[in-house]
Design an enzyme around this catalytic site. Structure first.
Site, PDB file in Angstrom:
ATOM      1  N   ARG A   1     -65.022  34.561  85.092  1.00 29.13           N
ATOM      2  CA  ARG A   1     -63.929  33.610  85.294  1.00 29.13           C
ATOM      3  C   ARG A   1     -62.625  34.330  85.629  1.00 29.13           C
ATOM      4  O   ARG A   1     -62.442  35.492  85.278  1.00 29.13           O
ATOM      5  CB  ARG A   1     -63.756  32.721  84.079  1.00 29.13           C
TER       6      ARG A   1
ATOM      7  N   GLU B   1     -57.798  29.634  82.276  1.00 27.65           N
ATOM      8  CA  GLU B   1     -58.935  30.169  83.010  1.00 27.65           C
ATOM      9  C   GLU B   1     -59.495  29.161  84.004  1.00 27.65           C
ATOM     10  O   GLU B   1     -59.471  27.955  83.751  1.00 27.65           O
ATOM     11  CB  GLU B   1     -60.048  30.562  82.028  1.00 27.65           C
TER      12      GLU B   1
ATOM     13  N   ASP C   1     -63.051  28.821  55.567  1.00 28.96           N
ATOM     14  CA  ASP C   1     -61.939  28.899  56.511  1.00 28.96           C
ATOM     15  C   ASP C   1     -60.726  29.396  55.741  1.00 28.96           C
ATOM     16  O   ASP C   1     -60.578  29.070  54.555  1.00 28.96           O
ATOM     17  CB  ASP C   1     -61.640  27.523  57.120  1.00 28.96           C
TER      18      ASP C   1
ATOM     19  N   THR D   1     -63.865  31.353  64.776  1.00 27.35           N
ATOM     20  CA  THR D   1     -62.454  31.514  64.432  1.00 27.35           C
ATOM     21  C   THR D   1     -61.637  31.586  65.716  1.00 27.35           C
ATOM     22  O   THR D   1     -62.169  31.882  66.783  1.00 27.35           O
ATOM     23  CB  THR D   1     -62.230  32.799  63.603  1.00 27.35           C
TER      24      THR D   1
ATOM     25  N   GLY E   1     -65.187  35.242  69.389  1.00 26.02           N
ATOM     26  CA  GLY E   1     -64.711  36.435  70.117  1.00 26.02           C
ATOM     27  C   GLY E   1     -64.973  36.236  71.586  1.00 26.02           C
ATOM     28  O   GLY E   1     -66.057  36.517  72.065  1.00 26.02           O
ATOM     29  N   ASP E   2     -63.991  35.717  72.318  1.00 22.90           N
ATOM     30  CA  ASP E   2     -64.292  35.253  73.669  1.00 22.90           C
ATOM     31  C   ASP E   2     -63.229  35.576  74.712  1.00 22.90           C
ATOM     32  O   ASP E   2     -63.201  34.973  75.773  1.00 22.90           O
ATOM     33  CB  ASP E   2     -64.529  33.739  73.645  1.00 22.90           C
TER      34      ASP E   2
END
Lengths: 375, 375
Positions: free
Chosen positions: A64, A75, A180, A220, A245-246
């Site tokens: 992307r 994005e 959380d 998260t 985690g992206d």
């Protein structure tokens, strides 16, 4: 020249007289999910993702295009096969909630490759949550230990309920171990999932949540190098579903967790940039998940091996979501035509569309000039 | 669970209660151009392009993402500064006219970089024609010989009238020498431009059209390695405005024409792939036009030198067009809100948006289950 404001301009029409693009807004998406039920939507999107991933080589894929700022990212995620072009616009702004806005907002488009005509424009925030959960559960069905019943759900924000229901229906999860850093988020999740046939235990820490879990899901949101999953949370046969985690600089897993596991990704070139594997050397072994679906690579090999699905969200999942949506909306009669692009009666004469029907731009201009002189 | 279809789902609202995105469709764009007049639109867009190009270093730029097929291309063109993200969707399908569709269709978006919120979605087919002509004329104002009055217009299709009017108003062109392989296209252009104060001469060939022209503009559409401009058409002091050579495999100028000229481009990395300079070695000298506007590089140096503006169309021009459009539409009160992205009342509770206001999804689900049991 200046054109008179009346008569009204020529209607925007295609050759067959219809507007080119069907629009499904946020209200339409809510209505659709109301009618079909969230589980049916998750199952339908998962089935389409599986079908598209099985024909992975048919698609023209690219990482992307991301525009990063100090506070977030915007994005564009394009993908195409021989028939359809799809793309999604999506942002990621962790601090948005403080301003009363979602951290993620998205819309998407389907277009006809043969003509470039946009056929569907749709809100995708809700469907992004659905397809992300569907993708996670689809992967876990092949990568998690058979009979997995307990899942740690670390991060109880906007995506958490979708993950919980996808894993309930597609993997067979019956017990959730919740954590959380914000107790209000966990309370919200418990209220939302009450009566859903899921046993929920609130835990004191991520490590506590992982205790006895067959699957550890991390969703998260902080755009930081976090270590949500530590080596202490490794256990034989455990599957880690790493969703949060992206993007560059945003990770959840300790490198030793990755080293201890067989790591599966969606699209390697993008995952090397955005996934938890961004922490690892370029030659760190990863397996593209489509190979598991197509039988080219094994999924889980033994009950004891540790598996990681390092998910970042790939354009093909949005293509699948849009294809599913186009069909589902048509069956429900949802959506309305939108004049997103011009489709003049005479496509060779764009300038002519500036003139009211039946008059040439020049005639109009002349009229206007005469008027100006007379005035 | 399955949600009842009524009561209607919660309205899509931002924190301040308004829908997030303003939509301007094809009819709105026609209406706007009707009201302001095409010359005012061209001048306004040209001024915004000049303002944006002068602050070129402020923008995060990338070559567009293009999905090519045998019959055409679909492109996404993003650009951003610290405040605004913009992108355009545009196709190029030369054979579309046979199917009664335009060869080019486009729409664009402006978004707030701080939150990722889409603020404007607009049809851009008409505005693409306007910004392309405005860009060409802006460049010619700095690169063509002072006092240029005659322009060859080779290719009399959808873009031609816009080029003619932009050069009339921004450069001072009074005479057009017209050629198109399709005489009907030239006849359409003559009819559209009648009474516009332009002397038009129909020519027998491209070479004929170039005779005595100060500026030679090529706006042909075929996706081929064409040689519209031959070395025989070189003349001292002539400016070539090459608009049609704008994607891989699509060129209009003979390499010797480029070698004989000082060549200006929009964004070098993209032009090397898409422009007429795609035919030249990687070290072939080109000058990014923004440097001329900012005074970092000279424009035309002598009356006799030959200049080429190898235009492909760059995202920053669409950013400028969108910024101009947002302001112009606001002044005219055009456009309507569109629920393009969801904006739940509680952004941390996306799942909660699936429940009608005041009810939790869980309550709904329970109700539904009870109903199911009762039924």
């Amino acid at each position: 020249m200046t054109f008179p404001t009346t008569p009204a301009c020529t209607p925007v029409r295609t050759a067959d007289g219809g507007a080119t693009t069907l629009f499904l807004g946020a209200a339409d998406l809510q209505r659709l999910v109301h009618r079909l039920g969230l589980p049916a939507c998750i199952a339908g999107v998962a089935a389409q993702i599986e079908a598209d991933f099985r024909r992975w080589p048919d698609f023209d894929k690219s990482a992307r295009v991301a525009a990063h700022s100090d506070v977030g990212v915007i994005e564009l995620m394009p993908v195409a096969d021989a028939a359809r072009f799809a793309f999604k616009y999506v942002n990621g702004h962790p601090k948005n909630t403080a301003a009363g806005l979602p951290t993620v907002m998205a819309f998407g488009l389907l277009a006809d490759v043969a003509t470039g005509t946009p056929t569907l424009l749709a809100e995708l925030t809700l469907l992004t949550a659905i397809r992300t959960a569907a993708m996670s559960a689809l992967a876990a069905r092949h990568l998690a230990r058979p009979g997995s019943g307990t899942m740690a759900l670390i991060g109880n924000g906007a995506q958490a309920e979708f993950q919980a229901l996808a894993f309930r229906d597609l993997v067979g999860i019956t017990t959730l171990r919740l954590f959380d850093t914000d107790p209000a988020a966990t309370a919200k999740l418990q209220a939302n999932l009450a009566g859903q046939g899921l046993t929920m235990r609130v835990c004191a820490s991520a490590a506590d949540a992982a205790q006895g879990a067959d699957i550890v899901t991390t969703v998260t949101a902080d755009k930081t190098r976090a270590t949500i999953v530590t080596p202490a949370m490794l256990a034989p046969g455990r599957h880690f579903n790493a969703v949060g985690g992206d993007c560059p600089g945003k990770t959840e897993l300790h490198p030793d967790v990755l080293r201890a596991a067989r790591v599966f990704v969606e699209y390697e070139p993008q995952s090397r940039i955005e996934g938890d594997v961004q922490q690892m050397p370029a030659d760190f072994p990863v397996i593209e998940f489509w190979r598991v679906l197509s039988g080219e690579a094994p999924g889980r090999a033994t009950v004891d091996e540790i598996t990681v699905f390092d998910s970042v969200g790939f354009a093909l999942e949005d293509h699948a979501a849009l294809v599913w949506l186009a069909d589902a909306a048509a069956r429900q009669g949802l959506g309305r035509p939108l004049d997103l692009v011009a489709a003049p009666a005479d496509p060779k004469n764009l300038f002519g569309t500036l003139a009211p029907a039946g008059e040439s731009a020049a005639r109009l201009a002349a009229t206007e000039q005469a008027t100006a002189i007379a005035a």
